[in-house]
Design a protein around this motif. Structure first.
Motif, short mmCIF file in Angstrom:
data_model
loop_
_atom_site.label_atom_id
_atom_site.label_comp_id
_atom_site.label_asym_id
_atom_site.label_seq_id
_atom_site.Cartn_x
_atom_site.Cartn_y
_atom_site.Cartn_z
N SER A 196 -17.17 4.81 24.58
CA SER A 196 -16.31 3.85 23.88
C SER A 196 -16.97 3.44 22.57
CB SER A 196 -16.07 2.61 24.75
OG SER A 196 -17.28 1.92 25.01
N ALA A 197 -16.16 2.89 21.66
CA ALA A 197 -16.66 2.48 20.35
C ALA A 197 -17.67 1.35 20.49
CB ALA A 197 -15.50 2.05 19.47
N TYR A 198 -18.62 1.33 19.58
CA TYR A 198 -19.64 0.29 19.59
C TYR A 198 -19.09 -1.00 18.99
CZ TYR A 198 -23.90 -2.30 18.42
OH TYR A 198 -24.86 -3.26 18.32
N ILE A 199 -19.33 -2.09 19.70
CA ILE A 199 -19.12 -3.44 19.18
C ILE A 199 -20.40 -4.20 19.49
CG2 ILE A 199 -17.76 -5.55 19.32
CD1 ILE A 199 -15.42 -3.90 20.32
N ALA A 200 -20.96 -4.84 18.49
CA ALA A 200 -22.21 -5.57 18.69
C ALA A 200 -22.05 -6.54 19.86
CB ALA A 200 -22.58 -6.32 17.42
N ALA A 256 -32.54 -6.55 16.57
CA ALA A 256 -31.58 -5.62 17.15
C ALA A 256 -31.02 -6.21 18.44
CB ALA A 256 -32.26 -4.28 17.44
N GLN A 257 -29.78 -5.90 18.75
CA GLN A 257 -29.14 -6.39 19.96
C GLN A 257 -28.96 -5.24 20.95
OE1 GLN A 257 -25.46 -8.31 18.86
NE2 GLN A 257 -26.46 -9.82 17.57
N LEU A 258 -29.28 -5.51 22.21
CA LEU A 258 -29.20 -4.48 23.25
C LEU A 258 -28.60 -5.09 24.51
CD1 LEU A 258 -30.00 -1.56 24.20
CD2 LEU A 258 -32.11 -2.62 25.06
N TRP A 305 -31.08 -0.89 15.86
CA TRP A 305 -31.73 -1.81 14.91
C TRP A 305 -31.01 -1.80 13.57
CZ3 TRP A 305 -36.48 -0.36 11.63
CH2 TRP A 305 -36.98 -1.49 10.97
N MET A 306 -30.46 -0.66 13.21
CA MET A 306 -29.83 -0.51 11.89
C MET A 306 -28.32 -0.74 11.93
SD MET A 306 -32.17 2.45 10.16
CE MET A 306 -31.77 1.84 8.51
N GLN A 307 -27.83 -1.35 13.00
CA GLN A 307 -26.41 -1.72 13.07
C GLN A 307 -26.24 -3.11 12.46
OE1 GLN A 307 -24.12 0.68 14.09
NE2 GLN A 307 -26.08 1.73 13.95
N THR A 308 -25.88 -3.14 11.20
CA THR A 308 -25.83 -4.42 10.48
C THR A 308 -24.46 -5.08 10.50
OG1 THR A 308 -25.47 -3.15 8.44
CG2 THR A 308 -27.73 -3.82 8.94
N SER A 309 -23.47 -4.41 11.08
CA SER A 309 -22.15 -5.01 11.21
C SER A 309 -21.76 -5.05 12.68
CB SER A 309 -21.10 -4.22 10.41
OG SER A 309 -20.89 -2.95 10.99
N ASP A 310 -20.68 -5.72 12.98
CA ASP A 310 -20.25 -5.84 14.38
C ASP A 310 -19.62 -4.56 14.91
OD1 ASP A 310 -21.20 -8.40 14.45
OD2 ASP A 310 -19.26 -9.33 14.00
N ARG A 311 -19.29 -3.65 14.04
CA ARG A 311 -18.80 -2.32 14.43
C ARG A 311 -19.86 -1.28 14.09
NH1 ARG A 311 -13.98 -2.57 17.50
NH2 ARG A 311 -12.98 -4.52 16.92
N GLY A 312 -19.74 -0.09 14.65
CA GLY A 312 -20.74 0.94 14.43
C GLY A 312 -20.94 1.26 12.95
N ALA A 366 -16.95 -17.59 28.06
CA ALA A 366 -16.40 -18.34 29.20
C ALA A 366 -15.39 -17.52 30.00
CB ALA A 366 -15.77 -19.65 28.73
N THR A 367 -15.49 -16.19 29.94
CA THR A 367 -14.64 -15.34 30.76
C THR A 367 -15.53 -14.34 31.50
OG1 THR A 367 -14.33 -13.54 29.14
CG2 THR A 367 -12.87 -15.48 28.97
N PRO A 368 -15.07 -13.79 32.63
CA PRO A 368 -15.86 -12.78 33.34
C PRO A 368 -16.23 -11.60 32.45
CG PRO A 368 -14.07 -13.56 34.72
CD PRO A 368 -13.84 -14.13 33.36
N GLU A 369 -15.34 -11.24 31.53
CA GLU A 369 -15.61 -10.13 30.62
C GLU A 369 -16.85 -10.38 29.78
OE1 GLU A 369 -15.19 -6.62 28.25
OE2 GLU A 369 -14.47 -7.19 30.24
N GLY A 370 -17.10 -11.64 29.45
CA GLY A 370 -18.25 -11.97 28.62
C GLY A 370 -19.57 -11.60 29.26
N LEU A 371 -19.63 -11.59 30.59
CA LEU A 371 -20.87 -11.25 31.29
C LEU A 371 -21.29 -9.81 31.03
CD1 LEU A 371 -20.21 -13.03 34.70
CD2 LEU A 371 -21.61 -13.84 32.79
N ARG A 372 -20.35 -8.95 30.70
CA ARG A 372 -20.66 -7.55 30.45
C ARG A 372 -21.41 -7.37 29.13
NH1 ARG A 372 -16.37 -4.78 29.18
NH2 ARG A 372 -17.38 -2.78 29.59
N HIS A 373 -21.42 -8.41 28.32
CA HIS A 373 -22.01 -8.30 26.99
C HIS A 373 -23.27 -9.14 26.82
CE1 HIS A 373 -18.42 -6.09 25.95
NE2 HIS A 373 -17.68 -7.11 26.35
N LEU A 374 -23.85 -9.61 27.93
CA LEU A 374 -25.13 -10.30 27.83
C LEU A 374 -26.14 -9.34 27.21
CD1 LEU A 374 -25.30 -12.07 31.31
CD2 LEU A 374 -24.73 -13.10 29.10
N TYR A 375 -27.00 -9.87 26.36
CA TYR A 375 -27.88 -8.96 25.63
C TYR A 375 -29.26 -9.56 25.38
CZ TYR A 375 -26.66 -11.77 21.47
OH TYR A 375 -26.48 -12.79 20.57
N ALA A 376 -30.20 -8.67 25.11
CA ALA A 376 -31.54 -9.06 24.67
C ALA A 376 -31.65 -8.73 23.19
CB ALA A 376 -32.60 -8.30 25.46
#
Length: 294
Positions: A154-158, A44-46, A85-92, A168-178
């Motif tokens: 907002s809508a879920y995006i994995a 799962a991605q968080l 855990w059960m989000q198997t696609s990049d959208r909700g 490689a953009t500042p926006e990308g830092l908002r999506h760092l995940y474990a």
């Protein structure tokens, strides 16, 4: 329908005394987790922004907000992570499973009655706070669609897909995940963890800041001031969480000198090492006698 009760299990007091916690997870929960794993991610991605806040001026992070409110917070957190855990696609991915099934997965007592009610209460809270959207489905289970982990409606995006799109953009830092291994569910750890233990597990993932953890890991230390500022959780939650993870074999701690090469009076601090490989073994609580401190 007959009321289903979880089979009696051996229990021991949590380290340091207090609430008695089960030593092992039920066969029913493990069976539900195994079946769910066929419809779930291997990991799962968080987003890390769920766990910690970017600065002290920001509101409490979603993790802290979700945990507040006693035992209900623990169910909310476990249920939401199970949705992710059960989000198997990049959208909700819409999920439609009865509350009893979620209660069995999380090993709640009396899953057909009390457990299902606790799931429904948790689901209602998550909807009110914009972590999920719920659509009634008369005659069937409600349809749940996860929203962004930050609770901003907002809508879920994995996060993996979002991070890749904004690499490689500042926006990308908002999506760092474990990443949370499926074995957290299938080997019974999330079921046995207390809310504090699960919170501290996520906090340690935030501290390591790696999408995948490979042992051996270095130890980490979080000062009490930084812990309060970053995670907005109490020292009591920290201590209970550390004890819980240690009893489950997921963490060891030791005391290290703050300035080992200094002539000043030696001061010690607790440092923690996470053992993610333990997740590959069936969960079993082994209470220790030594209580940690900050």
């Amino acid at each position: 329908m007959a009321t289903e009760t979880r089979p009696a299990q051996a229990t021991r007091p949590v380290s340091g005394g207090g609430e008695r916690l089960p030593e092992t997870v039920s066969a029913t929960a493990l069976d539900r987790a195994k079946k769910a794993s066929h419809r779930a991610r291997r990991r799962a991605q968080l987003r890390l922004s769920f766990i910690s806040r970017p600065d002290i001026e920001a509101e409490a992070p979603p993790l802290a907000r979700m945990l507040r409110g006693g035992r209900g917070g623990q169910v909310r957190l476990k249920l939401f992570l199970s949705y992710l855990w059960m989000q198997t696609s990049d959208r909700g991915t819409p999920l439609s499973y009865y509350a009893q099934s979620w209660a069995q997965l999380l090993d709640l007592d009396q899953p057909a009655t009390t457990g299902a009610r606790r799931i429904n209460e948790a689901q209602a809270w998550l909807e009110r706070h914009y972590f999920i959207a719920v659509k009634a489905n008369p005659g069937h289970a409600n349809v749940v669609t996860v929203l962004n982990e930050t609770g901003d409606d907002s809508a879920y995006i994995a996060p993996g897909a979002a991070a890749k799109a904004h690499r490689a953009t500042p926006e990308g830092l908002r999506h760092l995940y474990a990443q949370l291994s499926a074995t957290l569910w299938t080997n019974g750890y999330i079921q046995l963890m207390t809310g504090a233990g699960l919170a501290m597990y996520l906090i340690l993932l935030d501290q390591y800041r790696a999408a995948e953890l490979t042992e051996p890991l270095h130890h980490v230390w979080i000062s009490p001031k930084a812990f309060a500022a970053r995670y907005d959780l109490s020292p009591d939650t920290r201590t209970k969480g550390i004890n819980d993870l240690r009893d489950l074999g997921l963490l060891t701690f030791s005391r290290k000198p703050i300035n080992p090469d200094d002539f000043d009076i030696e001061r010690l601090r607790n440092v923690y090492t996470l053992h993610p490989g333990q997740l590959d073994q069936p969960a079993h609580r082994r209470p220790q006698k030594i209580k940690t401190s900050s």
